[in-house]
Scaffold this active site. Structure first.
Site, PDB file in Angstrom:
ATOM      1  N   ASP A 295      -7.666   5.103   2.631  1.00 36.47           N
ATOM      2  CA  ASP A 295      -6.636   6.107   2.376  1.00 36.47           C
ATOM      3  C   ASP A 295      -6.391   6.852   3.687  1.00 36.47           C
ATOM      4  OD1 ASP A 295      -4.756   7.771   1.288  1.00 36.47           O
ATOM      5  OD2 ASP A 295      -5.974   8.412  -0.414  1.00 36.47           O
TER       6      ASP A 295
HETATM    7  C1  NOJ Z   1      -2.807   9.856   0.559  1.00 37.47           C
HETATM    8  C2  NOJ Z   1      -2.769   9.458  -0.865  1.00 37.47           C
HETATM    9  O1  NOJ Z   1      -4.005   9.701  -1.460  1.00 37.47           O
HETATM   10  C3  NOJ Z   1      -2.359   8.008  -1.075  1.00 37.47           C
HETATM   11  O2  NOJ Z   1      -2.217   7.774  -2.441  1.00 37.47           O
HETATM   12  C4  NOJ Z   1      -1.103   7.709  -0.333  1.00 37.47           C
HETATM   13  O3  NOJ Z   1      -0.677   6.394  -0.591  1.00 37.47           O
HETATM   14  C5  NOJ Z   1      -1.359   7.951   1.141  1.00 37.47           C
HETATM   15  N1  NOJ Z   1      -1.742   9.340   1.355  1.00 37.47           N
HETATM   16  C6  NOJ Z   1      -0.155   7.678   1.995  1.00 37.47           C
HETATM   17  O4  NOJ Z   1       0.756   8.692   1.829  1.00 37.47           O
END
Ligand code: NOJ
Length: 888
Positions: A295
């Site tokens: 993530d």
């Molecule tokens: C953080 C989020 O937890 C995730 O779900 C997302 O796809 C990414 N950022 C990218 O924005």
């Protein structure tokens, strides 16, 4: 040239707030203590991909391509080029994540884009209903159709990777901030909806990403920073398998191309470098063949994360972005040259990414991105995060909406859940005098997209906030749709009950209330992502608004737009509150979908994807409370085990206000002629798994240092992340690697010998026999009413035999089906299936799925809700009974 985007400023602020020059080193070591019994055992090496028949062609092609790549090309495609960085190479790559490329051999940069409900941060797209709304339809065909439409839009915009579906959080904590991105508080509901979404999306050639692995059940304290590790979700092995990993297994079984790890830790180890989660469970046991990404900004180690099975670092930066530093890219190149990361591991990482690209057919005519996540202007900075950037065209305004509003509206409509309808107040006739109360009835007066990342709750709530959103192309709000139908409509667009004329006895008041939540990166009205401030009360004093309307009018309908359960006790039993509709988070199609239900063009057919309790304390503290600040690592221990939502309430004989699966219709259905047939004879454990197939092999010799150096004269961009080393650094690293003098402090249990894989594995999702259909059930569903057409939801729950040596919830959802719209008197035969896995438990000693009593009596309860199960079929006698008392 200055960086112009406000989002860049936001990230910089965050970065500076947590800046620490020691960066990753101090954040993860040593590990904090987790409670006894919660183990993150080392599992090495990272299993090679390519051993299932379903991916073998793609791996053969990937092997041929990867074999031509240099070291720096390989490390380039495993990491992002930096947050807010585009690229001039061949085409602009303006997505939320952009990998490096290996263009020399024909492999492009990949564009990874949010969100699970629509293409984020751009125009001319559909803002689909959220996951929780989709779950509330209990309709597999609609889940799939929404996936197809999403896939078409991501492809149309040129995004290679769809960052969805979300199945973690599963919705363990009612106050959790991102539950609404997923499909409901049950592993099977999540699993089925995710699999249908993945199928729909991937059939369009887009790589889907099931996320977040795993245990991201609250937002606060989720992230590692230099001062505090992310919280540890402490989850037992059986609970992990039977609840939280279940949807991921189903996603892998559906062929998902990528998986995103969670921000937090599990059992003390950060998910992005968790060898048990990635190497053992995901890649070996579930046989995942695609690639695993971190993530955003959760990458906290270079070598360790590679060894633990991570394949892609997103967006490429260290935890402090925008400085031009990465833990991979050039440093992964260095780690391979100096021998710390075996080339074999890098080859597997690269091959997995390239294989997923082939598997989805992206080598043939896949369009490049035609939009920018950073600006809606036609022209913009080509490298928004660079200090000096050229300007060029970044938006082509490609309209990808087609007629997707239809499926969006259908999902929004079929999710609307009628909780109560005293005196059949609904549906309304259009001649009624209707007074509408609440700011939630009309679109945000400043514009539907006025708040970036939807980080405000103003106007009709169509989605939560954070990265899981998309821009509305338009917003069909409830008040407009209601006014189109009825002529005598007055809106009081206020959340404080206004002075109103004395009503007539049959005047109708429709009160709109809401409850919002989102990602921890934004705080809205005191809520830090999770509903830590509002708790389970309606926002903006909505409960008082309902009470006051109920004191004035005798026919009150409450419409609720919400991310999850609310406590309805302040008003649910008031005699004037005759009808309650949960419209969940409808996306752009909030109006017509609701009006169709209010005025009876369709009967409501949504069902609750969670239970609504009477008090917060009806659930145990471990799930009803959010974890607050603690020095060191916050510990979030899953002491309730398998018992979340209805499973806990049933076990403890606590009647919720409305149970999981509850939902009324304007008509009634009856369920007759149930039958059960056995399809597969079961054994205690599934049949022995097949051996793994062969996987690509490459030379494992450390490549020459020249493969790590940029071509002469290559002009670099400040803060852009490259995979090259200076020739001096490359030579120094190569000298260490070729001399074999580097002694990296490998983790305990480290090995480079591939394992045969656990007994529970063998195919995508696990042992293929787990999906053998054990029993098939059929029954006739009849619209028993005389006036209204409607769609029926049929839900099947398993009850394990009495006396088994495994503590098991009384009933557990295992399959569901929705009928077509049935006219009064019409019937449909519904088929439900239970697989071997559905009647197995995870045995922590045997480390396998076990049918507790072969030939025992598994009772399959069938009905319209988890507490309305009046029909049962028995697996031992292959007989069924109707008219029974519900087991809970
Ligand atoms: C953080 C989020 O937890 C995730 O779900 C997302 O796809 C990414 N950022 C990218 O924005």
């Amino acid at each position: 040239m200055a960086v112009r985007t406000s989002s860049v400023v936001a990230w910089l602020t965050l970065a500076l707030a947590i800046f620490d020059p020691t960066c990753h080193a101090g954040a993860v070591s040593p590990r904090d203590d987790v409670p006894a019994g919660y183990v993150a055992a080392p599992y090495y090496p990272a299993p090679h991909g390519g051993w299932t028949a379903s991916w073998s062609n793609s791996y053969a092609k990937a092997q041929a391509l990867v074999a031509q790549m240099t070291l720096a090309e390989k490390t380039n495609i495993t990491g992002g080029v930096g947050i807010y960085m585009g690229s001039l190479t061949f085409h602009y790559r303006p997505c939320v994540g952009n990998t490096g490329s290996a263009y020399r051999v024909g492999f492009p940069q990949l564009c990874l884009q949010d969100s699970a409900l629509g293409v984020a941060s751009t125009d001319n797209v559909t803002a689909f209903p959220a996951g929780i709304t989709t779950g509330a339809t209990f309709d597999k065909a609609l889940m799939y159709a929404r996936g197809v439409a999403l896939g078409e839009e991501f492809r149309g915009k040129g995004a290679n990777v769809y960052l969805g579906p979300t199945v973690g959080p599963i919705g363990r904590k009612p106050l959790g901030g991102r539950n609404w991105e997923g499909f409901g508080s049950d592993p099977v509901l999540q699993a089925v909806a995710a699999a249908q979404t993945i199928k729909g999306v991937q059939e369009q050639g887009v790589i889907a990403t099931i996320k977040h692995l795993i245990g991201n059940e609250q937002e606060m304290y989720r992230m590692y920073n230099p001062f505090q590790p992310g919280y540890s979700a402490n989850i037992g092995d059986r609970t992990l398998h039977e609840v939280y990993l279940w949807p991921f297994a189903e996603g892998v079984h559906a062929g998902v191309g990528s998986v995103m790890t969670a921000y937090n830790a599990v059992n003390g180890s950060a998910c992005s470098q968790h060898s048990t989660l990635i190497n053992e469970l995901l890649k070996d046991e579930l046989g995942f063949q695609g690639f695993v990404m971190s993530d955003w900004l959760s990458h906290i180690s270079g070598v360790d994360s590679a060894l633990a099975g991570l394949d892609m670092d997103m967006p490429g930066d260290t935890q402090i972005p925008l400085l031009g530093f990465s833990l991979w890219k050039y440093d992964l190149t260095r780690s391979v040259l100096n021998g710390s990361v075996p080339l074999d591991r890098l080859n597997d990482m690269t091959t997995r990414i390239v294989a997923a690209w082939y598997q989805l057919g992206q080598d043939k005519n896949y369009p490049p991105p035609n939009f920018s996540s950073n600006t809606h202007d036609r022209d913009g900075l080509l490298y928004p995060a660079a200090v000096i950037s050229p300007i060029g065209q970044v938006n082509w305004y490609v309209n990808v909406q087609a007629d997707h509003y239809k499926v969006a509206r259908q999902v929004a409509q079929d999710a609307i859940t009628l909780l109560k309808n005293n005196g059949s107040l609904l549906p309304l006739t259009t001649s009624k005098s209707i007074k509408v109360f609440g700011t939630d009835a009309q679109v945000n007066p400043a514009g539907a997209n006025a708040c970036g990342n939807r980080a405000c709750n103003t106007g009709t709530l169509g989605m939560g906030w954070g990265s899981g959103v998309a821009d509305y192309p338009y917003f069909d709000d409830p008040i407009t749709a209601i006014k189109k139908r009825a002529s005598d409509v007055t809106l009081y667009a206020t959340d404080n009950f206004p002075t109103v004329p004395t009503p007539n006895a049959d005047d109708v008041a429709i009160v709109f209330i809401s409850s919002d939540a989102g990602e921890n990166s934004f705080t809205v009205e005191g809520n830090h992502g999770d509903r830590d401030s509002a708790k389970l009360a309606a926002w903006h004093n909505g409960d008082t608004l309902v009470q006051k309307a109920a004191a004035k009018y005798s026919n009150v309908i409450v419409v609720v737009h919400t991310v999850g359960p609310l406590l309805l006790e302040p008003w649910i039993d008031l005699p004037s509150v005759k009808a309650v509709l949960f419209a969940h988070l409808p996306g752009q199609e909030a109006g017509e979908s609701l009006a169709n239900i209010l005025f009876g063009d369709a009967s409501p057919s949504g069902h609750l994807p969670y239970s609504i309790t009477k008090a917060e304390t009806d659930l145990p503290d471990s799930v009803s409370k959010l974890k607050g600040f603690a020095f060191g690592q916050v510990q979030d221990t899953y002491s309730e085990g398998l018992y979340i939502d209805y499973r806990y309430l049933n076990k403890n004989k606590i009647k919720p206000r409305f149970a999981f699966g509850h939902g009324l219709s304007y008509t009634t259905f009856n369920f007759t002629s149930p039958s059960i047939t056995q399809k597969t004879a079961l054994s205690l454990a599934p049949p022995t798994r097949p051996a793994k197939g062969t996987t690509p092999t490459y030379s494992t010799a450390i490549p020459p240092a020249s493969e790590a150096v940029a071509p002469a004269g290559f002009a670099t961009i400040f803060r852009y992340l490259y995979s090259w080393l200076s020739s001096g650094d490359a030579a120094a690293a190569y000298a260490i690697g070729s001399a074999g003098t580097k002694k990296y402090a490998y983790p305990a249990g480290y090995s480079e010998t591939q394992k045969p894989g656990p007994a529970a594995g063998g195919a995508e999702g696990g042992n293929a026999a787990l999906w053998d259909v054990a029993w098939e059930l059929k029954l006739t569903v009849k619209n028993a009413g005389t006036t209204y057409k409607g769609k029926a939801s049929t839900q099947a729950y398993v009850q394990f035999p009495a006396g088994i040596p495994y503590d098991t919830p009384i009933v557990q959802l295992r399959d569901f089906a929705k009928t077509a719209e049935l006219a009064p008197g019409a019937t449909e035969t519904v088929t439900l299936q239970l697989t071997r896995k559905d009647v197995s438990v995870w045995d922590v000693e045997l480390q396998n799925w076990v049918v507790p009593i072969v030939g025992g009596r598994y009772t399959i309860w069938i009905g319209e809700a988890s507490d309305k199960l009046f029909t049962a079929c028995y697996t031992d006698t292959l007989t069924c009974e109707t008219g029974l008392a519900s087991p809970v």
